[in-house]
Enzyme design. Structure first.
Site, PDB file in Angstrom:
ATOM      1  N   GLU A 155      14.116  20.076  22.335  1.00 42.51           N
ATOM      2  CA  GLU A 155      14.300  21.443  21.743  1.00 42.51           C
ATOM      3  C   GLU A 155      13.397  21.558  20.825  1.00 42.51           C
ATOM      4  OE1 GLU A 155      16.062  23.867  23.358  1.00 42.51           O
ATOM      5  OE2 GLU A 155      14.955  24.830  21.740  1.00 42.51           O
ATOM      6  N   THR A 195       5.612  14.630  17.738  1.00 37.59           N
ATOM      7  CA  THR A 195       4.410  15.231  17.111  1.00 37.59           C
ATOM      8  C   THR A 195       4.500  16.490  16.505  1.00 37.59           C
ATOM      9  OG1 THR A 195       3.374  13.724  18.895  1.00 37.59           O
ATOM     10  CG2 THR A 195       1.773  15.377  17.788  1.00 37.59           C
ATOM     11  N   LYS A 242       7.494  15.868  21.008  1.00 39.65           N
ATOM     12  CA  LYS A 242       8.614  16.404  19.984  1.00 39.65           C
ATOM     13  C   LYS A 242       8.518  15.819  18.495  1.00 39.65           C
ATOM     14  CE  LYS A 242      11.936  18.288  18.262  1.00 39.65           C
ATOM     15  NZ  LYS A 242      12.009  19.554  17.830  1.00 39.65           N
ATOM     16  N   CYS A 250      15.939  17.222  10.443  1.00 41.45           N
ATOM     17  CA  CYS A 250      14.862  16.738  11.576  1.00 41.45           C
ATOM     18  C   CYS A 250      13.650  16.279  10.880  1.00 41.45           C
ATOM     19  CB  CYS A 250      14.930  17.628  12.765  1.00 41.45           C
ATOM     20  SG  CYS A 250      16.339  17.658  13.599  1.00 41.45           S
ATOM     21  N   ASN A 286       6.806  18.088  15.152  1.00 42.49           N
ATOM     22  CA  ASN A 286       7.748  18.182  13.995  1.00 42.49           C
ATOM     23  C   ASN A 286       6.762  17.514  12.866  1.00 42.49           C
ATOM     24  OD1 ASN A 286      10.062  19.669  14.722  1.00 42.49           O
ATOM     25  ND2 ASN A 286      11.414  17.904  14.458  1.00 42.49           N
TER      26      ASN A 286
HETATM   27  N1  LIG Z   1      19.233  20.849  14.512  1.00 45.09           N
HETATM   28  C1  LIG Z   1      18.043  21.282  15.017  1.00 45.09           C
HETATM   29  O1  LIG Z   1      17.825  22.378  14.641  1.00 45.09           O
HETATM   30  C2  LIG Z   1      17.284  20.630  16.304  1.00 45.09           C
HETATM   31  C3  LIG Z   1      18.024  19.295  16.345  1.00 45.09           C
HETATM   32  N2  LIG Z   1      17.298  18.456  17.463  1.00 45.09           N
HETATM   33  C4  LIG Z   1      17.630  16.971  17.989  1.00 45.09           C
HETATM   34  O2  LIG Z   1      18.831  17.505  18.827  1.00 45.09           O
HETATM   35  C5  LIG Z   1      19.850  16.338  18.637  1.00 45.09           C
HETATM   36  C6  LIG Z   1      21.110  17.037  18.043  1.00 45.09           C
HETATM   37  O3  LIG Z   1      21.190  17.576  16.872  1.00 45.09           O
HETATM   38  P1  LIG Z   1      22.046  18.786  16.304  1.00 45.09           P
HETATM   39  O4  LIG Z   1      22.709  19.789  17.417  1.00 45.09           O
HETATM   40  O5  LIG Z   1      21.547  19.084  14.938  1.00 45.09           O
HETATM   41  O6  LIG Z   1      23.489  17.646  15.586  1.00 45.09           O
HETATM   42  P2  LIG Z   1      24.647  17.665  15.438  1.00 45.09           P
HETATM   43  O7  LIG Z   1      25.249  16.577  14.612  1.00 45.09           O
HETATM   44  O8  LIG Z   1      25.025  19.141  14.997  1.00 45.09           O
HETATM   45  O9  LIG Z   1      25.573  17.755  16.879  1.00 45.09           O
HETATM   46  C7  LIG Z   1      25.708  16.463  17.477  1.00 45.09           C
HETATM   47  C8  LIG Z   1      27.046  16.380  18.409  1.00 45.09           C
HETATM   48  O10 LIG Z   1      27.194  15.310  18.858  1.00 45.09           O
HETATM   49  C9  LIG Z   1      28.495  15.084  19.144  1.00 45.09           C
HETATM   50  N3  LIG Z   1      28.591  13.433  19.694  1.00 45.09           N
HETATM   51  C10 LIG Z   1      28.060  12.413  19.396  1.00 45.09           C
HETATM   52  N4  LIG Z   1      28.256  11.378  20.271  1.00 45.09           N
HETATM   53  C11 LIG Z   1      29.047  11.994  21.024  1.00 45.09           C
HETATM   54  C12 LIG Z   1      29.409  11.470  22.051  1.00 45.09           C
HETATM   55  N5  LIG Z   1      29.509  10.135  22.720  1.00 45.09           N
HETATM   56  N6  LIG Z   1      30.301  12.329  23.078  1.00 45.09           N
HETATM   57  C13 LIG Z   1      30.322  13.515  22.743  1.00 45.09           C
HETATM   58  N7  LIG Z   1      29.960  14.099  21.832  1.00 45.09           N
HETATM   59  C14 LIG Z   1      29.262  13.316  20.945  1.00 45.09           C
HETATM   60  C15 LIG Z   1      28.859  14.831  17.774  1.00 45.09           C
HETATM   61  O11 LIG Z   1      30.156  14.895  17.547  1.00 45.09           O
HETATM   62  C16 LIG Z   1      28.134  16.391  17.162  1.00 45.09           C
HETATM   63  O12 LIG Z   1      28.976  17.250  17.204  1.00 45.09           O
HETATM   64  C17 LIG Z   1      18.980  15.343  17.581  1.00 45.09           C
HETATM   65  O13 LIG Z   1      18.576  14.545  18.336  1.00 45.09           O
HETATM   66  C18 LIG Z   1      18.047  16.333  16.670  1.00 45.09           C
HETATM   67  O14 LIG Z   1      17.019  15.628  16.515  1.00 45.09           O
HETATM   68  C19 LIG Z   1      16.279  19.149  17.949  1.00 45.09           C
HETATM   69  C20 LIG Z   1      15.671  20.499  17.848  1.00 45.09           C
HETATM   70  C21 LIG Z   1      16.352  21.226  16.652  1.00 45.09           C
HETATM   71  O1  LIG Z   2      13.363  19.596  15.497  1.00 44.86           O
HETATM   72  C1  LIG Z   2      14.242  20.334  14.706  1.00 44.86           C
HETATM   73  O2  LIG Z   2      15.274  19.978  14.295  1.00 44.86           O
HETATM   74  C2  LIG Z   2      13.258  21.541  14.460  1.00 44.86           C
HETATM   75  O3  LIG Z   2      12.843  21.320  13.201  1.00 44.86           O
HETATM   76  C3  LIG Z   2      12.180  22.736  12.603  1.00 44.86           C
HETATM   77  O4  LIG Z   2      13.131  23.549  12.631  1.00 44.86           O
HETATM   78  P1  LIG Z   2      14.234  23.724  11.510  1.00 44.86           P
HETATM   79  O5  LIG Z   2      14.323  22.487  10.583  1.00 44.86           O
HETATM   80  O6  LIG Z   2      15.481  24.339  11.840  1.00 44.86           O
HETATM   81  O7  LIG Z   2      13.507  24.827  10.336  1.00 44.86           O
HETATM   82  P2  LIG Z   2      11.919  25.151   9.963  1.00 44.86           P
HETATM   83  O8  LIG Z   2      11.841  26.530   9.809  1.00 44.86           O
HETATM   84  O9  LIG Z   2      11.043  24.454  10.648  1.00 44.86           O
HETATM   85  O10 LIG Z   2      12.121  24.718   8.394  1.00 44.86           O
HETATM   86  C4  LIG Z   2      12.349  23.442   7.878  1.00 44.86           C
HETATM   87  C5  LIG Z   2      12.174  23.223   6.242  1.00 44.86           C
HETATM   88  O11 LIG Z   2      10.657  23.412   5.905  1.00 44.86           O
HETATM   89  C6  LIG Z   2      10.916  24.559   4.917  1.00 44.86           C
HETATM   90  N1  LIG Z   2       9.474  25.341   5.137  1.00 44.86           N
HETATM   91  C7  LIG Z   2       9.195  25.731   6.432  1.00 44.86           C
HETATM   92  C8  LIG Z   2       8.016  26.523   6.548  1.00 44.86           C
HETATM   93  C9  LIG Z   2       7.095  26.891   5.538  1.00 44.86           C
HETATM   94  O12 LIG Z   2       6.034  27.353   5.490  1.00 44.86           O
HETATM   95  N2  LIG Z   2       7.516  26.142   4.187  1.00 44.86           N
HETATM   96  C10 LIG Z   2       8.655  25.477   4.183  1.00 44.86           C
HETATM   97  O13 LIG Z   2       9.057  25.116   3.039  1.00 44.86           O
HETATM   98  C11 LIG Z   2      12.168  25.358   5.332  1.00 44.86           C
HETATM   99  O14 LIG Z   2      12.279  26.170   4.061  1.00 44.86           O
HETATM  100  C12 LIG Z   2      12.977  24.337   5.607  1.00 44.86           C
HETATM  101  O15 LIG Z   2      13.503  23.566   4.433  1.00 44.86           O
HETATM  102  C13 LIG Z   2      11.323  23.001  13.539  1.00 44.86           C
HETATM  103  O16 LIG Z   2      10.503  24.347  13.042  1.00 44.86           O
HETATM  104  C14 LIG Z   2      11.857  23.395  14.894  1.00 44.86           C
HETATM  105  O17 LIG Z   2      10.626  23.708  15.714  1.00 44.86           O
HETATM  106  C15 LIG Z   2      12.529  21.985  15.102  1.00 44.86           C
HETATM  107  O18 LIG Z   2      13.061  22.055  16.562  1.00 44.86           O
END
Ligand SMILES: NC(=O)C1=CN([C@@H]2O[C@H](COP(=O)(O)OP(=O)(O)OC[C@H]3O[C@@H](n4cnc5c(N)ncnc54)[C@H](O)[C@@H]3O)[C@@H](O)[C@H]2O)C=CC1
Ligand SMILES: O=C(O)[C@H]1O[C@H](OP(=O)(O)OP(=O)(O)OC[C@H]2O[C@@H](n3ccc(=O)[nH]c3=O)[C@H](O)[C@@H]2O)[C@H](O)[C@@H](O)[C@@H]1O
Length: 464
Positions: free
Chosen positions: A162, A224, A222, A278, A226
């Site tokens: 994602e 890469t 993914k 992340c 990030n």
């Molecule tokens: N937060 C973000 O913006 C992004 C996160 N990711 C990736 O997505 C993944 C999830 O991230 P988040 O949604 O932020 O994490 P999060 O911590 O918000 O949610 C994960 C959920 O999974 C649940 N969980 C864990 N083990 C479980 C199990 N065995 N059965 C049922 N539920 C279970 C937890 O209770 C928690 O609510 C991570 O690998 C992260 O790196 C990717 C892109 C964007």
């Molecule tokens: O894998 C993930 O979790 C996600 O991580 C980031 O998303 P996110 O961390 O939600 O937010 P960003 O907008 O990327 O900002 C990350 C941090 O960098 C900072 N940032 C961002 C951009 C910039 O120009 N300067 C800067 O300081 C932001 O303030 C923030 O603290 C990536 O942008 C997403 O594509 C990815 O899916």
């Protein structure tokens, strides 16, 4: 193959919004999001959609539309696994805090638990989709666990990382730059599984934006992506320090550099340091993977992105202390913004946590205001560091409900999240209610220097 039932394990920042959008765009598919966290699921089911556990602009409207129609939130993980043709794994994959790879490798214990649970419960063939961000080659480990249950069920494993960013999750999900799907491109079953997932996304994403690759490329892309994004922030932050020494202005430099179409203008905003759950964890994971293959130069190269980011947070805090005549002991410092960026209530790895911790080491009295973060979260974030006792944190850190209240009688203000409302504050009134000289540190390049200096502030901004 037509998918009728989707299950998503993990109702977090990714699972919740992603599945809400899939449910909205594919009304004929039932989507059940499950989690072991009962409180979180109860919040997703709260009759008042404004109480859903994740704040994202536009998300509550989608949940309102799809919930109990074809979008369901439940703690009954087994039932949802059993019913599903396709299972997304969207659980947390934080940095390991113990054992081999401590502080670097991704902790895959929750991923493995999911795989074992699926293997135990599944009675018919299923497509498993890695939605969590995972080290390259995790699909092989998943396959190993799933294929060794002996109950004859066949699993196809896809990687579908994602790319949404928090604060713009709904927009990113509705109009993604690309959707990436990795799978077993060498077998008819693998291709069929990929096609099934392509068809889900094709309900709203143009086909040319849906990329299919082999599973390892997808997993590695993914990490890469990030790493590249974080590297841009560390690169401009490195320049911000040089700007401060030379009279150059980092915004002007970023604009001039970003107008080169080969570089591009996005992600060149200097800041107090990147946060979020992340960037750091994924780069550390990348560094760890490189090291395990003996690629030390590759590992060192990417590690610098983190080293620079830590330096940026530290030097911002150190500058506050230095500017306030080398001591902040007993001085009131207002922190505006606790979330790691605007438009989210997520505070994971937020720079504010580390700046505050630094100021606490210097015995400051800190008052925090963030429009979307509550006091318990602020305390939990500081307690998690284990650098100060819980009593000390609660005694020296106050969390208030308005920026004006935070700034009243303060010696200095530090703007750490770029919330729009901070631009609109009555800065004259804020100034009048502060101790003089009134110091203002802008960690986000949010505020206009001239107008603040005209009011009377001693103004410091990253990169100028
Ligand atoms: N937060 C973000 O913006 C992004 C996160 N990711 C990736 O997505 C993944 C999830 O991230 P988040 O949604 O932020 O994490 P999060 O911590 O918000 O949610 C994960 C959920 O999974 C649940 N969980 C864990 N083990 C479980 C199990 N065995 N059965 C049922 N539920 C279970 C937890 O209770 C928690 O609510 C991570 O690998 C992260 O790196 C990717 C892109 C964007
Ligand atoms: O894998 C993930 O979790 C996600 O991580 C980031 O998303 P996110 O961390 O939600 O937010 P960003 O907008 O990327 O900002 C990350 C941090 O960098 C900072 N940032 C961002 C951009 C910039 O120009 N300067 C800067 O300081 C932001 O303030 C923030 O603290 C990536 O942008 C997403 O594509 C990815 O899916």
């Amino acid at each position: 193959m037509k998918i009728k039932n989707i299950c998503c394990i993990g109702a977090g920042y990714v699972g919740g919004p992603t599945m809400a959008v899939i449910a909205q765009k594919c009304p004929s598919v039932d989507v059940t999001v499950v989690d072991i966290n009962e409180k979180r699921i109860a919040a997703w089911n709260d009759p008042d959609v404004e109480n859903i556990p994740i704040y994202e602009p536009g998300l509550s409207d989608i949940v309102k539309e799809a919930r109990d129609r074809n979008l369901f939130f439940s703690t009954d993980v087994n039932a949802a696994i059993d019913k599903a043709d396709m299972i997304f794994i969207s659980v947390n994959t934080p940095t390991k805090t113990y054992g081999i790879g401590k502080g670097m490798a991704a902790d895959l214990k929750w991923i493995e638990l999911c795989a074992r649970q699926i293997a135990e419960v599944a009675k018919n063939d299923k497509i498993i989709v890695e939605k969590s961000t995972l080290p390259v080659r995790t699909a092989a480990a998943l396959k190993d666990i799933l294929d060794n249950t002996g109950n004859g069920v066949k699993f196809q494993i896809l990687s579908n990382p994602e790319f949404l960013a928090e604060g713009t999750a709904v927009e990113d999900l509705k109009k993604p730059d690309r959707v990436l799907i990795g799978g077993d491109i060498d077998t008819p079953e693998g291709k069929e599984a990929m096609e099934a997932l392509v068809n889900i996304y094709a309900s709203w994403v143009p086909k040319e934006n849906i990329l299919t690759t082999n599973v390892w490329s997808s997993e590695l892309s993914k990490l890469t992506a990030n790493a590249f994004l974080a590297q841009r922030v560390s690169s401009i932050n490195a320049m911000s320090e040089l700007c401060e020494k030379t009279g150059a202005d980092v915004n002007e430099v970023a604009k001039a550099v970003g107008m080169d179409s080969r570089v591009g203008p996005k992600f060149l905003k200097a800041s107090v340091g990147f946060g979020g759950s992340c960037f750091q964890k994924d780069i550390l994971n990348l560094v760890y993977i490189a090291k395990t293959f003996g690629l030390n130069e590759v590992a060192d190269y990417w590690e610098q992105v983190i080293i620079m980011n830590d330096h940026q947070k530290r030097r911002f805090a150190a500058n506050i202390v230095k500017t306030l005549y080398n001591t902040v002991s007993g001085k009131k410092i207002a922190i505006l913004g606790w979330a790691f960026k605007k438009d989210t209530n997520d505070t994971r790895e937020s720079a504010a946590i580390y700046v505050t911790d630094y100021l606490l080491n210097e015995q400051a009295e800190v008052v925090v205001y963030d429009p979307k973060v509550n006091s318990e979260q602020v305390y939990a974030d500081l307690e998690y560091l284990c650098t100060h006792s819980n009593e000390e944190i609660r005694e020296r850190v106050k969390v208030v409900t308005s920026a004006e209240e935070a700034c009243k009688d303060a010696h200095a203000i530090a703007v750490l999240t770029e919330w729009d409302e901070f631009k609109e504050l009555d800065w004259k009134e804020v100034y009048e209610n502060m101790l003089k000289p009134a110091f203002l540190f802008d960690g986000r390049r949010l505020l206009n220097r001239k107008t603040k200096e005209d009011i009377g502030f001693e103004f410091y901004a990253i990169g100028s």
